[in-house]
Design an enzyme around this catalytic site. Structure first.
Site, PDB file in Angstrom:
ATOM      1  N   SER A  11     -37.372 104.083  61.689  1.00  0.00           N
ATOM      2  CA  SER A  11     -38.579 102.721  61.337  1.00  0.00           C
ATOM      3  C   SER A  11     -37.226 102.025  62.282  1.00  0.00           C
ATOM      4  CB  SER A  11     -38.721 101.967  60.295  1.00  0.00           C
ATOM      5  OG  SER A  11     -36.945 102.384  59.363  1.00  0.00           O
ATOM      6  N   ILE A  13     -36.790 101.241  66.862  1.00  0.00           N
ATOM      7  CA  ILE A  13     -37.195 100.644  67.791  1.00  0.00           C
ATOM      8  C   ILE A  13     -37.863 101.939  68.297  1.00  0.00           C
ATOM      9  CG2 ILE A  13     -35.828 100.918  69.442  1.00  0.00           C
ATOM     10  CD1 ILE A  13     -36.925  98.781  71.101  1.00  0.00           C
ATOM     11  N   ALA A  14     -37.941 102.945  68.285  1.00  0.00           N
ATOM     12  CA  ALA A  14     -38.052 104.290  68.625  1.00  0.00           C
ATOM     13  C   ALA A  14     -39.522 104.506  68.145  1.00  0.00           C
ATOM     14  CB  ALA A  14     -36.948 105.416  69.062  1.00  0.00           C
ATOM     15  N   THR A  44     -31.166  99.181  65.792  1.00  0.00           N
ATOM     16  CA  THR A  44     -31.496  98.411  66.531  1.00  0.00           C
ATOM     17  C   THR A  44     -31.375  97.414  65.655  1.00  0.00           C
ATOM     18  OG1 THR A  44     -33.835 100.304  66.753  1.00  0.00           O
ATOM     19  CG2 THR A  44     -34.663  97.629  67.215  1.00  0.00           C
ATOM     20  N   TYR A  46     -29.159  95.572  64.759  1.00  0.00           N
ATOM     21  CA  TYR A  46     -28.176  94.779  65.227  1.00  0.00           C
ATOM     22  C   TYR A  46     -27.492  94.359  67.011  1.00  0.00           C
ATOM     23  CZ  TYR A  46     -27.083  95.503  60.893  1.00  0.00           C
ATOM     24  OH  TYR A  46     -26.953  95.666  59.105  1.00  0.00           O
ATOM     25  N   GLN A  48     -27.248  93.026  70.154  1.00  0.00           N
ATOM     26  CA  GLN A  48     -26.985  91.879  70.385  1.00  0.00           C
ATOM     27  C   GLN A  48     -27.185  91.879  71.658  1.00  0.00           C
ATOM     28  OE1 GLN A  48     -22.852  91.107  70.057  1.00  0.00           O
ATOM     29  NE2 GLN A  48     -23.489  91.015  67.777  1.00  0.00           N
ATOM     30  N   GLY A  49     -26.885  92.640  72.331  1.00  0.00           N
ATOM     31  CA  GLY A  49     -27.109  91.843  74.482  1.00  0.00           C
ATOM     32  C   GLY A  49     -28.645  91.675  74.541  1.00  0.00           C
ATOM     33  N   GLU A 116     -24.304  92.928  82.156  1.00  0.00           N
ATOM     34  CA  GLU A 116     -23.786  93.559  81.546  1.00  0.00           C
ATOM     35  C   GLU A 116     -22.322  94.380  82.128  1.00  0.00           C
ATOM     36  OE1 GLU A 116     -25.473  95.183  78.328  1.00  0.00           O
ATOM     37  OE2 GLU A 116     -25.655  92.829  77.603  1.00  0.00           O
ATOM     38  N   HIS A 244     -17.579 101.283  72.757  1.00  0.00           N
ATOM     39  CA  HIS A 244     -17.393  99.775  72.929  1.00  0.00           C
ATOM     40  C   HIS A 244     -16.232  99.159  72.917  1.00  0.00           C
ATOM     41  CE1 HIS A 244     -18.941  95.401  73.776  1.00  0.00           C
ATOM     42  NE2 HIS A 244     -20.032  96.460  74.335  1.00  0.00           N
ATOM     43  N   ARG A 292     -18.090 100.382  80.736  1.00  0.00           N
ATOM     44  CA  ARG A 292     -17.384 100.459  79.552  1.00  0.00           C
ATOM     45  C   ARG A 292     -16.456 101.361  78.844  1.00  0.00           C
ATOM     46  NH1 ARG A 292     -23.051  99.332  75.113  1.00  0.00           N
ATOM     47  NH2 ARG A 292     -23.372  97.489  76.190  1.00  0.00           N
ATOM     48  N   HIS A 353     -20.081 103.468  69.054  1.00  0.00           N
ATOM     49  CA  HIS A 353     -20.820 102.310  69.610  1.00  0.00           C
ATOM     50  C   HIS A 353     -22.073 103.570  70.130  1.00  0.00           C
ATOM     51  CE1 HIS A 353     -22.738  99.308  70.306  1.00  0.00           C
ATOM     52  NE2 HIS A 353     -23.648  99.651  71.500  1.00  0.00           N
ATOM     53  N   ARG A 388     -23.932 106.040  79.344  1.00  0.00           N
ATOM     54  CA  ARG A 388     -25.518 104.742  78.601  1.00  0.00           C
ATOM     55  C   ARG A 388     -24.781 103.754  79.739  1.00  0.00           C
ATOM     56  NH1 ARG A 388     -26.944 101.105  74.107  1.00  0.00           N
ATOM     57  NH2 ARG A 388     -24.743 100.833  73.991  1.00  0.00           N
ATOM     58  N   LEU A 394     -32.311 100.765  74.734  1.00  0.00           N
ATOM     59  CA  LEU A 394     -33.812  99.816  73.707  1.00  0.00           C
ATOM     60  C   LEU A 394     -34.861 100.406  74.731  1.00  0.00           C
ATOM     61  CD1 LEU A 394     -32.270  96.176  72.661  1.00  0.00           C
ATOM     62  CD2 LEU A 394     -32.950  98.519  71.336  1.00  0.00           C
TER      63      LEU A 394
HETATM   64  C1  LIG Z   1     -24.579  96.850  67.132  1.00  0.00           C
HETATM   65  C2  LIG Z   1     -25.465  97.184  68.157  1.00  0.00           C
HETATM   66  C3  LIG Z   1     -25.430  96.707  69.205  1.00  0.00           C
HETATM   67  C4  LIG Z   1     -26.571  97.110  70.387  1.00  0.00           C
HETATM   68  N1  LIG Z   1     -26.169  96.005  71.217  1.00  0.00           N
HETATM   69  C5  LIG Z   1     -27.605  96.887  72.274  1.00  0.00           C
HETATM   70  C6  LIG Z   1     -28.304  96.255  73.527  1.00  0.00           C
HETATM   71  O1  LIG Z   1     -28.145  94.931  73.269  1.00  0.00           O
HETATM   72  N2  LIG Z   1     -29.266  96.776  73.970  1.00  0.00           N
HETATM   73  C7  LIG Z   1     -29.313  98.217  74.086  1.00  0.00           C
HETATM   74  O2  LIG Z   1     -30.166  98.405  74.778  1.00  0.00           O
HETATM   75  N3  LIG Z   1     -29.116  99.058  72.554  1.00  0.00           N
HETATM   76  C8  LIG Z   1     -28.223  97.992  72.244  1.00  0.00           C
HETATM   77  N4  LIG Z   1     -27.604  99.510  70.758  1.00  0.00           N
HETATM   78  C9  LIG Z   1     -27.951 100.685  70.673  1.00  0.00           C
HETATM   79  C10 LIG Z   1     -29.227 100.448  69.956  1.00  0.00           C
HETATM   80  O3  LIG Z   1     -29.535  99.478  69.485  1.00  0.00           O
HETATM   81  C11 LIG Z   1     -29.396 101.750  69.170  1.00  0.00           C
HETATM   82  O4  LIG Z   1     -30.103 102.497  70.631  1.00  0.00           O
HETATM   83  C12 LIG Z   1     -31.766 101.837  69.280  1.00  0.00           C
HETATM   84  O5  LIG Z   1     -31.329 100.809  68.414  1.00  0.00           O
HETATM   85  C13 LIG Z   1     -31.985 102.587  68.453  1.00  0.00           C
HETATM   86  O6  LIG Z   1     -32.721 102.877  67.651  1.00  0.00           O
HETATM   87  P1  LIG Z   1     -33.860 104.548  67.296  1.00  0.00           P
HETATM   88  O7  LIG Z   1     -35.348 103.945  66.939  1.00  0.00           O
HETATM   89  O8  LIG Z   1     -33.363 104.878  68.398  1.00  0.00           O
HETATM   90  O9  LIG Z   1     -32.997 104.129  66.150  1.00  0.00           O
HETATM   91  P2  LIG Z   1     -32.718 103.124  65.135  1.00  0.00           P
HETATM   92  O10 LIG Z   1     -32.856 102.158  64.526  1.00  0.00           O
HETATM   93  O11 LIG Z   1     -31.166 103.034  63.824  1.00  0.00           O
HETATM   94  O12 LIG Z   1     -33.076 103.380  63.664  1.00  0.00           O
HETATM   95  C14 LIG Z   1     -33.321 104.797  63.093  1.00  0.00           C
HETATM   96  C15 LIG Z   1     -33.898 105.016  62.035  1.00  0.00           C
HETATM   97  O13 LIG Z   1     -33.759 106.076  61.285  1.00  0.00           O
HETATM   98  C16 LIG Z   1     -33.502 106.701  60.346  1.00  0.00           C
HETATM   99  N5  LIG Z   1     -33.457 108.170  59.142  1.00  0.00           N
HETATM  100  C17 LIG Z   1     -31.770 107.998  59.859  1.00  0.00           C
HETATM  101  N6  LIG Z   1     -32.014 109.475  59.259  1.00  0.00           N
HETATM  102  C18 LIG Z   1     -32.923 109.122  58.447  1.00  0.00           C
HETATM  103  C19 LIG Z   1     -33.115 110.891  57.240  1.00  0.00           C
HETATM  104  N7  LIG Z   1     -32.108 111.464  57.049  1.00  0.00           N
HETATM  105  N8  LIG Z   1     -34.101 110.493  56.412  1.00  0.00           N
HETATM  106  C20 LIG Z   1     -35.462 109.175  56.464  1.00  0.00           C
HETATM  107  N9  LIG Z   1     -34.912 108.298  57.972  1.00  0.00           N
HETATM  108  C21 LIG Z   1     -33.688 108.323  58.141  1.00  0.00           C
HETATM  109  C22 LIG Z   1     -32.576 104.861  59.762  1.00  0.00           C
HETATM  110  O14 LIG Z   1     -33.290 105.083  58.271  1.00  0.00           O
HETATM  111  C23 LIG Z   1     -33.769 104.064  60.781  1.00  0.00           C
HETATM  112  O15 LIG Z   1     -34.675 104.104  59.708  1.00  0.00           O
HETATM  113  C24 LIG Z   1     -26.664  98.561  70.206  1.00  0.00           C
HETATM  114  C25 LIG Z   1     -26.002  99.105  69.034  1.00  0.00           C
HETATM  115  C26 LIG Z   1     -25.422  98.444  68.153  1.00  0.00           C
HETATM  116  C27 LIG Z   1     -25.177 100.018  66.906  1.00  0.00           C
END
Ligand SMILES: Cc1cc2nc3c(=O)[nH]c(=O)nc-3n(C[C@H](O)[C@H](O)[C@H](O)COP(=O)(O)OP(=O)(O)OC[C@H]3O[C@@H](n4cnc5c(N)ncnc54)[C@H](O)[C@@H]3O)c2cc1C
Length: 533
Positions: A11, A13-14, A44, A46, A48-49, A116, A244, A292, A353, A388, A394
């Site tokens: 749940s 962003i993707a 997602t 967390y 920041q940037g 950045e 990071h 980075r 990171h 990356r 995002l």
């Molecule tokens: C501190 C921090 C700062 C960042 N800043 C930036 C930024 O400024 N700009 C940028 O572009 N990117 C940034 N990133 C990277 C970016 O946030 C992530 O790459 C992106 O949000 C990933 O999104 P996602 O939808 O792929 O996964 P996530 O947002 O991590 O969601 C994963 C989901 O999968 C679920 N899940 C995982 N395994 C299972 C399972 N076995 N069963 C059921 N559910 C499961 C989790 O519970 C969660 O809901 C940052 C990351 C961090 C940690």
């Protein structure tokens, strides 16, 4: 047993972006989102940037963003994918704004743009220093307004269902492996559910928890990657882990490290070593705004040279009001641990990171397994290559969620639900007698990965890591076969698989490229290749 048309694991962003799109396109079909924790507990949240996107066409251009991405990727990006993501970006961001996300604006109404490392122009749109939190909020609100979306939280997906669960032998060379849904441990009932679906999207995020220090929350355990590997799907470029450069250093901290976003250096923050020297100019002409990997290696080298556990980030010359306006969360966090950034420098150290590799997909987000898509950090789409570019993730998640949606739209009516999958069989298992076995193995894994497979690698360290992981794997498999399931055991098992894939990728790559730096092979190989496992 659940049956659905569209199944989404994750749940962040993707997952949420894709869910909204398929729900709107097919109001008569069922959309089920599963997440293992609270709905918003994601990487997602967390971020920041912000989001890198070309906005200011007077000073910026698609060509410049494409070029910056290719330079960061160090020869391994798929140029077509880079072009698609960069050019589609503004449309996806516009859509998110229409769904309610807010980004900071200048007085004249234009979006405020940050800069950045590795970016040649100011192009990062953001919501103060809590951009991800705002995006997740807007997406969850949008999901809540769609009647045909169901969200099942605290439900841990164990494995994807394929022909293997019908009794057929499935190997890496089996053609046409198909996905029929998943087995998932419902953490509220402690029962394993069989969830059948016509098509499934993995959006399970990153794997930072495989290292001792990480900016990632506890959910980031590489579950999607491990599931696809077990199901004999293709995994790519796992050796490219982005550290990071500037996580807040808090002695004795366990768990997620607080991030000091690169945007602070974008606004003028300066890295200094133990002696107060601004050291980045020794390492790269772009100084504190070098990509980075270069900054993280420079910090690692300064820490090793001076025998310290951190370096300093100096923001004392900032205008206080401006700093607080752009970075209120960072300001408050520092203050809460006794650091007044106007008077004191911030102690920072690198932390795991972002995972650039992952589940290999084509340009539409299709994995090597039929009816299974992957998007977001768990995927390897070809955008990032060996490194990356900051704030491209995002963006990638939004663009690829959209492309998965476009692809599934033309296929869904031809995919039938497969209902003859057997229920989960828990016979012969009992509650684990000692949870300490699991927690101790996790600690060992994180130590091995941090000490031997960190920012700077060599062959001896990688071989050591490989041997240690073999033993951990053997012990954990025995535990898995004999124990009733728990999220801790499932995550340990997945993290060991992810560790194994990172080490294998690193051992195969006989060169230093992007985020992978091996002192035994300091140069680049002429063979430019992705490593697929
Ligand atoms: C501190 C921090 C700062 C960042 N800043 C930036 C930024 O400024 N700009 C940028 O572009 N990117 C940034 N990133 C990277 C970016 O946030 C992530 O790459 C992106 O949000 C990933 O999104 P996602 O939808 O792929 O996964 P996530 O947002 O991590 O969601 C994963 C989901 O999968 C679920 N899940 C995982 N395994 C299972 C399972 N076995 N069963 C059921 N559910 C499961 C989790 O519970 C969660 O809901 C940052 C990351 C961090 C940690």
């Amino acid at each position: 047993m659940y049956q659905t048309d569209f199944l989404i694991i994750g749940s962040g962003i993707a997952g949420l972006t894709y869910a909204v799109k398929v729900a709107q396109q097919f109001p008569g079909k069922k959309v089920l989102i599963i997440t293992k924790a609270a709905t918003d507990e994601t990487n997602t949240k967390y971020a920041q940037g912000g989001v890198a996107v070309v906005n200011d066409l007077e000073n910026d251009s698609f060509e410049k963003h494409i070029e910056d991405t290719l330079i960061a990727g160090d020869g391994l990006c798929n140029k077509e994918v880079v072009e698609v993501v960069v050019k589609d970006g503004p449309e996806r961001v516009k859509e998110l704004i229409e769904w309610g996300a807010q980004f900071d604006k200048e007085k004249d109404g234009d979006y405020k743009l940050g800069k950045e490392g590795g970016h040649s122009e100011f192009r990062i749109i953001h919501h103060k220093d809590i951009t991800g939190f705002e995006m997740e909020r807007a997406l969850l609100d949008k999901v809540a307004s769609q009647k045909n979306i169901e969200v099942l939280k605290h439900c841990f997906v164990i494995d994807i269902l394929t022909q293997h669960h019908l009794g057929y032998l499935v190997t890496k060379s089996s053609p046409d492996i198909e996905c029929y849904g998943v087995y998932a441990l419902n953490l509220q009932t402690n029962k394993v559910e069989k969830i059948l679906s016509r098509c499934t999207l993995l959006a399970t995020g990153g794997n930072g928890q495989v290292y001792r220090t990480t900016t990632n929350p506890s959910i980031a355990t590489g579950d999607g990657v491990a599931m696809v590997y077990r199901a004999k799907g293709r995994i790519e470029n796992m050796e490219f882990i982005q550290f990071h450069p500037t996580a807040l250093y808090e002695p004795g901290l366990k768990g997620q490290a607080f991030l000091i976003t690169e945007a602070v250096r974008g606004d003028g923050g300066i890295l200094r070593n133990k002696d107060g020297e601004a050291f980045m100019e020794k390492y790269d002409a772009r100084k504190d705004l070098a990509p980075r990997d270069i900054v993280a290696r420079a910090i690692d080298s300064e820490m090793k040279r001076t025998g310290t556990e951190h370096v300093w980030l100096d923001c004392r010359h900032f205008d206080k009001e401006k700093f607080i306006e752009h970075f209120p969360n960072i300001y408050q966090k520092c203050l809460s641990i006794g650091i007044d950034i106007m008077k004191n420098m911030i102690p920072v150290a690198p932390a795991a990171h972002y995972s650039c590799g992952g589940i290999k997909t084509d340009e539409w987000g299709c994995t090597s397994i039929n009816n299974l898509y992957a998007a977001g950090e768990c995927s390897s789409t070809g955008l990032h290559g060996a490194n990356r570019l900051a704030s491209n993730s995002l963006l990638e998640a939004m663009v690829f969620a959209h492309r998965c949606y476009l692809d599934v739209t033309v296929k869904i009516n031809d995919i039938n639900l497969r209902t003859d999958i057997p229920d989960w069989n828990a016979r012969g298992t009992s509650d684990p007698k000692e949870m300490i076995l699991i927690t101790q193995s996790l600690k060992e894994l994180q130590l091995v990965m941090s000490d031997y497979v960190g920012i700077v690698r060599n062959d001896i360290r990688l071989h050591r890591a490989s041997k240690r992981l073999d033993l951990l794997w053997e012990e954990t498999e025995q535990l898995y076969q004999s124990s009733t399931l728990s999220p801790q055991l499932l995550e340990l098992r997945n993290l060991i698989t992810v560790g194994y894939l990172i080490v294998k990728g690193a051992m195969f790559r006989k060169e230093s490229r992007g985020l992978h730096y091996n002192t035994d092979y300091p140069g680049k190989s002429e063979l430019v290749q992705n490593i697929v496992l």
